[in-house]
Design a protein around this motif. Structure first.
Motif, PDB file in Angstrom:
ATOM      1  N   GLY A  26      -5.274  -8.976  10.666  1.00 31.73           N
ATOM      2  CA  GLY A  26      -6.046  -7.820  10.223  1.00 31.73           C
ATOM      3  C   GLY A  26      -5.855  -6.545  10.948  1.00 31.73           C
ATOM      4  N   ILE A  27      -5.551  -6.405  12.133  1.00 31.91           N
ATOM      5  CA  ILE A  27      -4.862  -5.066  12.812  1.00 31.91           C
ATOM      6  C   ILE A  27      -4.090  -4.608  12.180  1.00 31.91           C
ATOM      7  N   ILE A  28      -2.811  -5.504  11.924  1.00 31.80           N
ATOM      8  CA  ILE A  28      -1.702  -5.252  11.108  1.00 31.80           C
ATOM      9  C   ILE A  28      -1.913  -4.483   9.693  1.00 31.80           C
ATOM     10  N   ALA A  29      -2.666  -5.148   9.052  1.00 34.63           N
ATOM     11  CA  ALA A  29      -3.224  -4.540   7.770  1.00 34.63           C
ATOM     12  C   ALA A  29      -3.917  -3.437   7.772  1.00 34.63           C
ATOM     13  N   LEU A  30      -4.774  -3.376   8.784  1.00 36.89           N
ATOM     14  CA  LEU A  30      -5.596  -1.858   8.706  1.00 36.89           C
ATOM     15  C   LEU A  30      -4.740  -0.863   9.101  1.00 36.89           C
ATOM     16  N   ALA A  31      -3.842  -1.039  10.055  1.00 36.16           N
ATOM     17  CA  ALA A  31      -2.830   0.099  10.648  1.00 36.16           C
ATOM     18  C   ALA A  31      -1.359   0.165   9.761  1.00 36.16           C
ATOM     19  N   GLY A  32      -1.292  -0.878   9.147  1.00 36.40           N
ATOM     20  CA  GLY A  32       0.040  -0.576   8.360  1.00 36.40           C
ATOM     21  C   GLY A  32       0.113   0.496   7.124  1.00 36.40           C
ATOM     22  N   ARG A  33       1.197   0.848   7.062  1.00 38.33           N
ATOM     23  CA  ARG A  33       1.595   1.860   6.006  1.00 38.33           C
ATOM     24  C   ARG A  33       2.227   1.181   4.630  1.00 38.33           C
ATOM     25  N   GLY A  34       2.204   0.133   4.701  1.00 43.42           N
ATOM     26  CA  GLY A  34       2.893  -0.591   3.637  1.00 43.42           C
ATOM     27  C   GLY A  34       2.059  -1.525   2.694  1.00 43.42           C
ATOM     28  N   TRP A  35       0.892  -0.769   2.266  1.00 39.98           N
ATOM     29  CA  TRP A  35       0.026  -1.484   1.242  1.00 39.98           C
ATOM     30  C   TRP A  35       0.727  -1.318  -0.056  1.00 39.98           C
ATOM     31  N   LEU A  36       1.284  -0.155  -0.496  1.00 39.65           N
ATOM     32  CA  LEU A  36       2.102  -0.145  -1.646  1.00 39.65           C
ATOM     33  C   LEU A  36       3.353   0.966  -1.363  1.00 39.65           C
ATOM     34  N   GLU A  37       4.444   0.393  -1.789  1.00 42.19           N
ATOM     35  CA  GLU A  37       5.739   1.037  -1.611  1.00 42.19           C
ATOM     36  C   GLU A  37       6.530   1.218  -3.019  1.00 42.19           C
ATOM     37  N   SER A  38       7.348   2.312  -2.986  1.00 43.34           N
ATOM     38  CA  SER A  38       8.240   2.289  -4.230  1.00 43.34           C
ATOM     39  C   SER A  38       9.289   1.091  -4.031  1.00 43.34           C
ATOM     40  N   GLN A  39       9.476   0.651  -5.033  1.00 43.87           N
ATOM     41  CA  GLN A  39      10.707  -0.640  -4.841  1.00 43.87           C
ATOM     42  C   GLN A  39      11.844  -0.393  -5.312  1.00 43.87           C
ATOM     43  N   THR A  40      11.890   0.659  -5.965  1.00 46.01           N
ATOM     44  CA  THR A  40      13.391   1.039  -6.532  1.00 46.01           C
ATOM     45  C   THR A  40      13.435   2.482  -6.118  1.00 46.01           C
ATOM     46  N   LEU A  41      14.969   3.208  -6.200  1.00 52.48           N
ATOM     47  CA  LEU A  41      15.263   4.449  -5.930  1.00 52.48           C
ATOM     48  C   LEU A  41      14.453   5.264  -7.118  1.00 52.48           C
ATOM     49  N   PRO A  42      14.048   6.342  -6.971  1.00 53.55           N
ATOM     50  CA  PRO A  42      13.879   6.990  -5.652  1.00 53.55           C
ATOM     51  C   PRO A  42      12.674   6.444  -4.926  1.00 53.55           C
ATOM     52  N   TYR A  43      13.047   6.467  -3.758  1.00 51.71           N
ATOM     53  CA  TYR A  43      11.785   5.951  -2.825  1.00 51.71           C
ATOM     54  C   TYR A  43      10.571   7.071  -2.689  1.00 51.71           C
ATOM     55  N   VAL A  44       9.750   7.179  -3.296  1.00 53.32           N
ATOM     56  CA  VAL A  44       9.066   8.538  -3.300  1.00 53.32           C
ATOM     57  C   VAL A  44       7.561   7.841  -2.938  1.00 53.32           C
ATOM     58  N   HIS A  45       7.195   6.703  -3.003  1.00 52.51           N
ATOM     59  CA  HIS A  45       5.611   6.619  -2.960  1.00 52.51           C
ATOM     60  C   HIS A  45       5.440   5.719  -1.873  1.00 52.51           C
ATOM     61  N   GLN A  46       4.344   5.952  -0.984  1.00 56.06           N
ATOM     62  CA  GLN A  46       3.805   4.883   0.102  1.00 56.06           C
ATOM     63  C   GLN A  46       2.539   5.150   0.078  1.00 56.06           C
ATOM     64  N   ALA A  47       1.903   3.919   0.434  1.00 59.96           N
ATOM     65  CA  ALA A  47       0.579   4.026   0.812  1.00 59.96           C
ATOM     66  C   ALA A  47      -0.080   3.065   1.772  1.00 59.96           C
ATOM     67  N   SER A  48      -1.421   3.370   2.328  1.00 65.12           N
ATOM     68  CA  SER A  48      -2.072   2.551   3.279  1.00 65.12           C
ATOM     69  C   SER A  48      -3.253   2.321   2.685  1.00 65.12           C
ATOM     70  N   LEU A  49      -4.049   1.605   3.510  1.00 66.10           N
ATOM     71  CA  LEU A  49      -5.501   1.743   3.187  1.00 66.10           C
ATOM     72  C   LEU A  49      -6.298   2.769   3.071  1.00 66.10           C
ATOM     73  N   TRP A  50      -5.669   3.823   3.800  1.00 67.11           N
ATOM     74  CA  TRP A  50      -6.372   5.061   4.213  1.00 67.11           C
ATOM     75  C   TRP A  50      -6.144   6.131   3.503  1.00 67.11           C
ATOM     76  N   GLU A  51      -4.581   6.364   3.094  1.00 67.85           N
ATOM     77  CA  GLU A  51      -3.818   7.418   2.528  1.00 67.85           C
ATOM     78  C   GLU A  51      -2.703   7.085   1.514  1.00 67.85           C
ATOM     79  N   SER A  52      -2.392   8.062   0.722  1.00 69.76           N
ATOM     80  CA  SER A  52      -1.360   7.897  -0.331  1.00 69.76           C
ATOM     81  C   SER A  52      -0.512   8.913  -0.212  1.00 69.76           C
ATOM     82  N   CYS A  53       0.882   8.728   0.330  1.00 64.49           N
ATOM     83  CA  CYS A  53       1.910   9.422   0.511  1.00 64.49           C
ATOM     84  C   CYS A  53       3.044   9.535  -0.568  1.00 64.49           C
ATOM     85  N   ARG A  54       3.544  10.639  -0.960  1.00 64.76           N
ATOM     86  CA  ARG A  54       4.717  10.796  -1.869  1.00 64.76           C
ATOM     87  C   ARG A  54       5.515  11.898  -1.455  1.00 64.76           C
TER      88      ARG A  54
END
Length: 189
Positions: A26-54
Motif C-alpha cells: 500500500g505504501i508503494i502504491a501511494l508513493a509510486g509514480r507509476g500508476w499510468l505511464e506511456s507504453q510506447t515512444l514518445p514516453y511523454v506521460h506519467q501519472a501517480s495517484l496525486w499528479e499527472s506529468c507530461r
C-alpha cells in the motif's frame, strides 16, 4: 497452520506478517509514480495517484499537474487512503491479537470485517481513478496502468483474502487450540 495450531510459534505470526506485506504494498502504491505511464515512444506521460506529468518531447522537462484539482482525483485519493488507513489499523490490531497468549476469536473476526471494509474503500479508489482519468485527462499515444497501480490492486486482493481468513479462523477455534481429540480413519487389526 491448523495442523499445529496457532500456539506453534512460527505459524502464529503468519497473518500479521501478511498484513505487514499488504501495508508495504500500500505504501508503494501511494508513493509510486507509476500508476499510468506511456507504453510506447514518445514516453511523454506519467501519472501517480496525486499528479499527472507530461513532457513536450523525449528530452524535455516534465510538467506536472495536481489531480487534487479534480473532484474525482480527490475522491480516488481519499477512498484509497481510507482503505490504507484501515489496513494499518488492522495490522496493529492483528499484532495485538496474536501477541496475547489467549486468543480472542471474536476480536479476530472483527479484524476480518474491518479488512472487508478496507477492501471496499481501496477498490472504490482503484476503480474511480482509471475511469475518470481516461475520460478527463488528454493522453497521447498508447498508455498503460503500470506497476504502482498493480501494487494497489495487490493490496486490495490481499485485504479480501485475509478478510476471509480472519473471518473463518474462529470456526476452527477448538482445532487451533488443541481441544479436539484426533480422529483416526484406520484401526489396527
Amino acid at each position: 497452520m491448523v495442523k499445529y495450531g496457532l500456539d506453534y510459534t512460527r505459524c502464529r505470526w503468519i497473518l500479521p506478517l501478511l498484513l505487514g506485506i499488504g501495508v508495504i504494498f500500500g505504501i508503494i502504491a501511494l508513493a509510486g509514480r507509476g500508476w499510468l505511464e506511456s507504453q510506447t515512444l514518445p514516453y511523454v506521460h506519467q501519472a501517480s495517484l496525486w499528479e499527472s506529468c507530461r513532457r513536450p518531447g523525449q528530452g524535455g522537462e516534465w510538467i506536472c499537474e495536481s489531480l487534487m484539482g479534480y473532484a474525482w482525483g480527490r475522491a480516488a485519493a481519499a477512498t484509497y487512503l481510507v482503505g490504507f488507513i484501515l489496513l494499518v489499523i488492522c495490522f496493529a490490531l492483528a499484532i495485538i491479537a496474536f501477541a496475547i497468549d489467549t486468543l480472542r476469536f471474536n476480536f479476530i473476526r472483527g479484524i476480518g470485517g474491518l479488512l472487508f471494509v478496507a477492501a471496499v474503500f481501496s477498490i472504490m479508489g482503484l476503480v474511480i481513478y482509471p475511469v475518470k482519468f481516461s475520460t478527463e485527462i488528454e493522453m497521447t499515444g498508447i498508455n498503460m496502468f503500470s506497476w504502482a497501480y498493480g501494487f494497489g490492486w495487490t493490496t486490495a486482493i490481499m485485504e479480501i483474502c485475509l478478510g476471509f481468513f480472519f473471518c473463518c479462523l474462529p470456526n476452527y477455534e477448538d482445532q487451533i487450540l488443541g481441544n479436539v481429540k484426533p480422529t483416526y480413519f484406520y484401526s489396527s487389526p
